[in-house]
Design a protein around this motif. Structure first.
Motif, PDB file in Angstrom:
ATOM      1  N   TYR A   1      12.092  10.971   9.211  1.00  7.12           N
ATOM      2  CA  TYR A   1      13.110  10.793   7.979  1.00  7.12           C
ATOM      3  C   TYR A   1      13.951  11.987   8.100  1.00  7.12           C
ATOM      4  N   TYR A   2      15.050  11.884   7.552  1.00  9.15           N
ATOM      5  CA  TYR A   2      15.950  12.990   7.561  1.00  9.15           C
ATOM      6  C   TYR A   2      15.335  13.975   6.772  1.00  9.15           C
ATOM      7  N   ILE A   3      15.139  13.898   5.440  1.00  4.91           N
ATOM      8  CA  ILE A   3      14.596  14.423   4.650  1.00  4.91           C
ATOM      9  C   ILE A   3      13.302  15.444   5.171  1.00  4.91           C
ATOM     10  N   LEU A   4      12.335  14.883   5.681  1.00 12.61           N
ATOM     11  CA  LEU A   4      11.534  15.508   6.395  1.00 12.61           C
ATOM     12  C   LEU A   4      12.088  16.616   7.587  1.00 12.61           C
ATOM     13  N   ASN A   5      12.824  15.768   8.242  1.00 11.09           N
ATOM     14  CA  ASN A   5      13.182  16.553   9.311  1.00 11.09           C
ATOM     15  C   ASN A   5      13.890  17.730   9.141  1.00 11.09           C
ATOM     16  N   GLU A   6      14.927  17.779   8.033  1.00 11.05           N
ATOM     17  CA  GLU A   6      15.948  18.811   7.853  1.00 11.05           C
ATOM     18  C   GLU A   6      15.285  19.785   6.661  1.00 11.05           C
ATOM     19  N   CYS A   7      14.366  19.676   6.073  1.00  9.33           N
ATOM     20  CA  CYS A   7      13.733  20.233   4.925  1.00  9.33           C
ATOM     21  C   CYS A   7      13.021  21.614   5.275  1.00  9.33           C
ATOM     22  N   LYS A   8      13.493  22.622   4.897  1.00 11.11           N
ATOM     23  CA  LYS A   8      12.814  23.609   5.464  1.00 11.11           C
ATOM     24  C   LYS A   8      11.746  24.436   4.727  1.00 11.11           C
ATOM     25  N   SER A   9      11.312  23.461   3.869  1.00 13.79           N
ATOM     26  CA  SER A   9      10.017  23.655   2.970  1.00 13.79           C
ATOM     27  C   SER A   9       8.772  22.644   3.357  1.00 13.79           C
ATOM     28  N   MET A  10       7.625  23.076   2.832  1.00 18.00           N
ATOM     29  CA  MET A  10       6.725  22.058   2.857  1.00 18.00           C
ATOM     30  C   MET A  10       7.044  20.667   2.204  1.00 18.00           C
TER      31      MET A  10
ATOM     32  N   GLY B   1       0.699  -1.384   0.063  1.00 15.46           N
ATOM     33  CA  GLY B   1      -0.069  -0.213   0.069  1.00 15.46           C
ATOM     34  C   GLY B   1       0.970   1.316  -0.022  1.00 15.46           C
ATOM     35  N   ILE B   2       0.482   2.304  -0.657  1.00 16.37           N
ATOM     36  CA  ILE B   2       0.817   3.640  -0.844  1.00 16.37           C
ATOM     37  C   ILE B   2       0.792   4.409   0.366  1.00 16.37           C
ATOM     38  N   THR B   3       1.717   5.234   0.911  1.00 17.62           N
ATOM     39  CA  THR B   3       1.442   5.761   2.245  1.00 17.62           C
ATOM     40  C   THR B   3       2.454   7.221   1.961  1.00 17.62           C
ATOM     41  N   ALA B   4       1.572   8.322   2.426  1.00 13.14           N
ATOM     42  CA  ALA B   4       2.286   9.746   2.439  1.00 13.14           C
ATOM     43  C   ALA B   4       2.911   9.812   3.695  1.00 13.14           C
ATOM     44  N   PHE B   5       3.952  10.474   3.974  1.00 13.51           N
ATOM     45  CA  PHE B   5       4.288  10.854   5.391  1.00 13.51           C
ATOM     46  C   PHE B   5       4.681  12.322   5.252  1.00 13.51           C
ATOM     47  N   TYR B   6       4.655  12.801   6.579  1.00 12.34           N
ATOM     48  CA  TYR B   6       5.164  14.256   6.806  1.00 12.34           C
ATOM     49  C   TYR B   6       5.664  14.368   8.254  1.00 12.34           C
ATOM     50  N   LYS B   7       6.321  15.620   8.373  1.00 11.55           N
ATOM     51  CA  LYS B   7       7.000  15.744   9.801  1.00 11.55           C
ATOM     52  C   LYS B   7       5.947  16.148  10.650  1.00 11.55           C
ATOM     53  N   SER B   8       6.032  15.660  12.030  1.00 14.51           N
ATOM     54  CA  SER B   8       5.140  16.143  13.164  1.00 14.51           C
ATOM     55  C   SER B   8       5.181  17.694  13.352  1.00 14.51           C
ATOM     56  N   GLY B   9       4.320  18.280  13.682  1.00 14.65           N
ATOM     57  CA  GLY B   9       4.180  19.675  13.921  1.00 14.65           C
ATOM     58  C   GLY B   9       4.280  20.776  12.775  1.00 14.65           C
ATOM     59  N   GLN B  10       4.339  20.010  11.474  1.00  7.95           N
ATOM     60  CA  GLN B  10       4.225  20.980  10.504  1.00  7.95           C
ATOM     61  C   GLN B  10       2.796  20.723   9.533  1.00  7.95           C
ATOM     62  N   ASP B  11       2.027  21.764   9.811  1.00  6.78           N
ATOM     63  CA  ASP B  11       0.542  21.810   9.488  1.00  6.78           C
ATOM     64  C   ASP B  11       0.513  21.742   8.077  1.00  6.78           C
ATOM     65  N   ALA B  12       1.345  22.452   7.527  1.00  6.02           N
ATOM     66  CA  ALA B  12       1.343  22.481   5.883  1.00  6.02           C
ATOM     67  C   ALA B  12       1.414  21.406   5.194  1.00  6.02           C
ATOM     68  N   SER B  13       2.765  20.753   5.788  1.00  6.18           N
ATOM     69  CA  SER B  13       3.036  19.390   5.185  1.00  6.18           C
ATOM     70  C   SER B  13       1.936  18.326   5.580  1.00  6.18           C
ATOM     71  N   LYS B  14       1.531  18.374   6.937  1.00 10.49           N
ATOM     72  CA  LYS B  14       0.295  17.300   7.106  1.00 10.49           C
ATOM     73  C   LYS B  14      -0.852  17.361   6.286  1.00 10.49           C
ATOM     74  N   ASN B  15      -1.163  18.614   6.187  1.00  9.58           N
ATOM     75  CA  ASN B  15      -2.505  19.099   5.164  1.00  9.58           C
ATOM     76  C   ASN B  15      -2.211  18.582   3.746  1.00  9.58           C
ATOM     77  N   LEU B  16      -1.022  18.661   3.272  1.00  7.41           N
ATOM     78  CA  LEU B  16      -0.541  18.225   1.833  1.00  7.41           C
ATOM     79  C   LEU B  16      -0.649  16.584   1.839  1.00  7.41           C
ATOM     80  N   ALA B  17       0.083  16.043   2.880  1.00  3.29           N
ATOM     81  CA  ALA B  17       0.007  14.596   3.088  1.00  3.29           C
ATOM     82  C   ALA B  17      -1.439  13.847   2.998  1.00  3.29           C
ATOM     83  N   ASP B  18      -2.356  14.580   3.723  1.00  3.30           N
ATOM     84  CA  ASP B  18      -3.789  14.046   3.968  1.00  3.30           C
ATOM     85  C   ASP B  18      -4.311  14.181   2.720  1.00  3.30           C
TER      86      ASP B  18
END
Length: 236
Positions: free
Chosen positions: A178-187, A139-156
């Motif tokens: 994940y490192y990419i999610l944790n270190e990325c400054k963007s959505m 199954g395909i899954t989208a992940f986001y960093k905890s506490g980042q509302d914009a990323s969560k909304n996009l992932a949802d």
């Protein structure tokens, strides 16, 4: 500006938009909010590369590294067709690490983040394939960093599209450490397109039609979210 609110409508609208790009020359423009870029910048990251092959498929013959790159290029072509600025972290089978680096994995990941953050990205999509000890998992899954509302909304938004249009998609987007999610400054979202350790899904993930389907849903979900957020608009 009208914002479409149902996934069924967006399936039709996304198809219409793609046809318009190819036939009528309709483009997307950006509403310049918190970015100096003339175009909306999307960075697409193909996970792994070089000596880091990632997950190995159930058959023992498929490497995540290669599937990631194929899907990344297909996804990028959709954004390019719509007039987005697209930046890739890698464009071939090689990793980004220095050949003399002591820890090539760490060096690779740092260089990915440098590319992403130097691009002043508005949106980042990292493409991966999953794996698990139980071959029944899929199954395909989208992940986001905890506490980042914009990323969560996009992932949802992406996960809702996956559930409606891709069989066996997971029920909800998940927090990812994940490192990419944790270190990325963007959505930023990370998409695990499926489980290579599942024999049926391994075959599907190598199928061009299925790859296009995944790319279409990711692309359409991003457009849906960005329009509803007011970041982009459609003009002739």
């Amino acid at each position: 500006m009208k914002c479409f609110k149902t996934n069924k409508i967006w399936i039709l609208c996304s198809l219409f938009l793609l046809i318009c790009v190819l036939v009528c020359g309709i483009t997307l423009s950006t509403k310049e909010v918190n970015t100096p870029l003339k175009k909306y910048c999307v960075v697409i990251d193909a996970g792994h590369g070089g000596i880091d092959g990632g997950v190995v498929g159930y058959s023992g013959k498929t490497n995540e590294r290669d599937i990631n790159l194929i899907i990344t290029k297909k996804l990028g072509s959709l954004f390019n067709a719509m007039g987005f600025k697209v930046v890739y972290t890698r464009v071939n089978e090689n990793g980004l690490y220095d050949s003399n680096a002591t820890n090539k994995k760490a060096d690779d990941m740092k260089k990915r983040i440098q590319i992403i953050n130097n691009a002043n990205a508005d949106l980042v999509i990292s493409i991966h394939q999953n794996g698990y000890t139980l071959p029944s998992q899929r199954g395909i899954t989208a992940f986001y960093k905890s506490g980042q509302d914009a990323s969560k909304n996009l992932a949802d938004t992406l996960q809702n599209r996956f559930k409606e249009n891709i069989e066996y998609a997971r029920s909800e987007a998940l927090i990812g450490d994940y490192y990419i999610l944790n270190e990325c400054k963007s959505m930023c979202v990370l998409v695990e397109c499926g489980f290579l350790t599942n024999p049926e899904e391994e075959i599907l993930l190598q199928d061009e039609k299925y790859q296009q389907e995944i790319c279409f849903e990711i692309f359409s979900g991003c457009i849906q979210y960005l329009v509803s957020k007011g970041d982009i608009c459609i003009e002739n």
